[in-house]
Design a protein around this motif. Structure first.
Motif, short mmCIF file in Angstrom:
data_model
loop_
_atom_site.label_atom_id
_atom_site.label_comp_id
_atom_site.label_asym_id
_atom_site.label_seq_id
_atom_site.Cartn_x
_atom_site.Cartn_y
_atom_site.Cartn_z
N GLN A 133 0.82 -1.22 0.00
CA GLN A 133 0.00 0.00 0.00
C GLN A 133 0.85 1.27 0.00
OE1 GLN A 133 -3.51 -0.22 -0.15
NE2 GLN A 133 -2.88 -2.32 -0.60
N GLY A 134 2.13 1.10 0.22
CA GLY A 134 3.01 2.27 0.20
C GLY A 134 2.83 3.17 1.41
N LEU A 135 3.30 4.41 1.25
CA LEU A 135 3.24 5.37 2.35
C LEU A 135 2.13 6.37 2.08
CD1 LEU A 135 7.04 6.21 2.70
CD2 LEU A 135 5.73 4.51 3.97
N CYS A 136 1.53 6.87 3.15
CA CYS A 136 0.54 7.93 2.99
C CYS A 136 1.26 9.18 2.49
CB CYS A 136 -0.12 8.22 4.33
SG CYS A 136 -1.09 9.75 4.29
N PRO A 137 0.78 9.78 1.40
CA PRO A 137 1.46 10.96 0.86
C PRO A 137 1.35 12.16 1.80
CG PRO A 137 -0.56 10.50 -0.37
CD PRO A 137 -0.36 9.36 0.58
N GLU A 138 0.41 12.10 2.73
CA GLU A 138 0.23 13.23 3.65
C GLU A 138 1.16 13.12 4.85
OE1 GLU A 138 -1.80 15.67 2.80
OE2 GLU A 138 -2.37 14.52 1.02
N CYS A 139 1.07 11.98 5.57
CA CYS A 139 1.79 11.89 6.85
C CYS A 139 2.97 10.92 6.79
CB CYS A 139 0.84 11.46 7.97
SG CYS A 139 0.29 9.76 7.81
N GLY A 140 3.09 10.18 5.69
CA GLY A 140 4.23 9.28 5.55
C GLY A 140 4.08 7.95 6.29
N ALA A 141 2.90 7.71 6.86
CA ALA A 141 2.69 6.44 7.57
C ALA A 141 2.73 5.28 6.59
CB ALA A 141 1.35 6.46 8.28
N ASN A 142 3.25 4.15 7.07
CA ASN A 142 3.26 2.94 6.26
C ASN A 142 1.85 2.34 6.25
OD1 ASN A 142 3.55 0.43 5.15
ND2 ASN A 142 5.44 -0.07 6.26
N LEU A 143 1.19 2.40 5.13
CA LEU A 143 -0.22 1.99 5.06
C LEU A 143 -0.41 0.48 5.11
CD1 LEU A 143 -1.47 4.59 2.42
CD2 LEU A 143 -1.65 4.71 4.91
N ASN A 144 0.69 -0.26 5.01
CA ASN A 144 0.59 -1.72 5.18
C ASN A 144 0.30 -2.06 6.64
OD1 ASN A 144 1.30 -2.29 2.47
ND2 ASN A 144 3.44 -1.90 2.99
N LEU A 145 0.66 -1.16 7.54
CA LEU A 145 0.51 -1.42 8.97
C LEU A 145 -0.85 -0.97 9.49
CD1 LEU A 145 4.05 -0.22 10.11
CD2 LEU A 145 3.30 -2.54 9.55
N GLY A 146 -1.61 -0.30 8.64
CA GLY A 146 -2.92 0.15 9.08
C GLY A 146 -3.24 1.48 8.43
N VAL A 147 -4.48 1.90 8.60
CA VAL A 147 -4.92 3.15 7.99
C VAL A 147 -4.50 4.31 8.89
CG1 VAL A 147 -6.92 4.39 7.12
CG2 VAL A 147 -6.88 1.90 7.06
N CYS A 148 -3.97 5.35 8.31
CA CYS A 148 -3.58 6.52 9.11
C CYS A 148 -4.77 7.45 9.27
CB CYS A 148 -2.42 7.25 8.45
SG CYS A 148 -2.86 7.90 6.84
N SER A 149 -4.62 8.46 10.09
CA SER A 149 -5.75 9.33 10.37
C SER A 149 -6.12 10.20 9.17
CB SER A 149 -5.46 10.20 11.60
OG SER A 149 -4.22 10.84 11.41
N CYS A 150 -5.19 10.46 8.29
CA CYS A 150 -5.47 11.29 7.11
C CYS A 150 -6.65 10.75 6.30
CB CYS A 150 -4.28 11.37 6.17
SG CYS A 150 -2.77 11.79 6.96
N SER A 151 -6.62 9.44 6.06
CA SER A 151 -7.63 8.86 5.19
C SER A 151 -9.00 8.79 5.86
CB SER A 151 -7.19 7.48 4.71
OG SER A 151 -6.64 6.76 5.79
N LYS A 152 -9.01 9.04 7.17
CA LYS A 152 -10.30 9.01 7.86
C LYS A 152 -11.03 10.34 7.72
CE LYS A 152 -8.84 5.60 11.22
NZ LYS A 152 -7.80 5.62 12.25
N GLU A 153 -10.25 11.40 7.49
CA GLU A 153 -10.87 12.71 7.32
C GLU A 153 -11.72 12.68 6.06
OE1 GLU A 153 -7.76 15.59 7.16
OE2 GLU A 153 -7.03 14.98 9.14
#
Ligand SMILES: [Zn+2]
Ligand SMILES: [Zn+2]
Length: 172
Positions: A133-153
Motif C-alpha cells: 500500500q506504500g506510504l501515505c502521501p500526507e503523513c508518511g505512515a506505512n499503510l501496510n501497517l494500518g490506515v492513518c488518520s489522514c484517510s479518515k478525514e
C-alpha cells in the motif's frame, strides 16, 4: 567463485557440471546498496561444442532490498537462468570478444560474470509485494501497517481532486 574446466574444454562433446555456493559482497545498484542475505547458489552445466563452451546456469540468492513504495527492507528471492558462451582467448571472434566470456586458462573466475547476469535481471524498482500500500502521501505512515488518520478525514471530493492535482504538479 572459481571453477576448473581442464577436462571439459579438451574434449568435444563433453559436459561438466558444477554446484557452487559462495558469499558475495554487497553491490551498488542505481542509488541503492544491495546485499545478499544468503550465499549465492550457482548451478552450471558446461558443454563443449568443439568450437566453444556453452554454459547453462541457474543463480539463486536472497537479496536484501528496499521497497520502492513503503521503503521497508525486505527479502527479494532471486532465481534466474542464463546461457553463456565461453571462448578460449586465442579463438575468440570479434563478436565473441564483446559478448562471450573469454578465458585463457583452465581456471575461470565467474564472480564478475555472475554479477552481470544478476544486475541485468533486477527490476527497475523493487516492490515488497504486489499489494504493498506504500506510504501515505500526507503523513508518511506505512499503510501496510494500518490506515492513518489522514484517510479518515472526509474531504469534499472536489477539494480532494484539487489537492491531488496540486500534488502531481509538486511531484513533477
Ligand atoms: Zn512495500
Ligand atoms: Zn496519513
Amino acid at each position: 567463485m572459481k571453477i576448473n574446466i581442464s577436462q571439459v574444454r579438451r574434449m568435444t562433446g563433453e559436459t561438466a557440471r558444477y554446484d557452487l555456493k559462495e558469499e558475495f559482497s554487497p553491490f551498488e545498484f542505481g542509488m541503492e546498496t544491495i546485499s545478499f542475505l544468503s550465499p549465492l547458489h550457482v548451478q552450471l552445466q558446461v558443454h563443449n561444442t568443439g568450437k566453444l563452451l556453452i554454459a547453462h546456469g541457474t543463480i539463486e540468492a536472497e537479496l536484501k532490498a528496499v521497497c520502492g513504495r513503503c521503503l521497508e527492507e525486505f527479502s527479494y528471492p532471486l532465481h534466474l537462468d542464463f546461457e553463456d558462451e565461453w571462448v578460449y582467448a586465442s579463438q575468440a571472434t570479434e563478436e565473441q570478444q564483446e559478448n562471450a566470456l573469454i578465458f585463457d586458462k583452465d581456471e575461470i573466475e565467474l564472480r564478475e560474470r555472475i554479477m552481470e547476469h544478476i544486475v541485468l535481471a533486477l527490476p527497475m524498482k523493487f516492490v515488497c509485494s504486489p499489494d504493498c500500500q506504500g506510504l501515505c502521501p500526507e503523513c508518511g505512515a506505512n499503510l501496510n501497517l494500518g490506515v492513518c488518520s489522514c484517510s479518515k478525514e472526509t474531504l469534499d471530493p472536489r477539494l480532494a481532486e484539487l489537492a491531488k492535482l496540486a500534488k502531481l504538479t509538486l511531484d513533477d
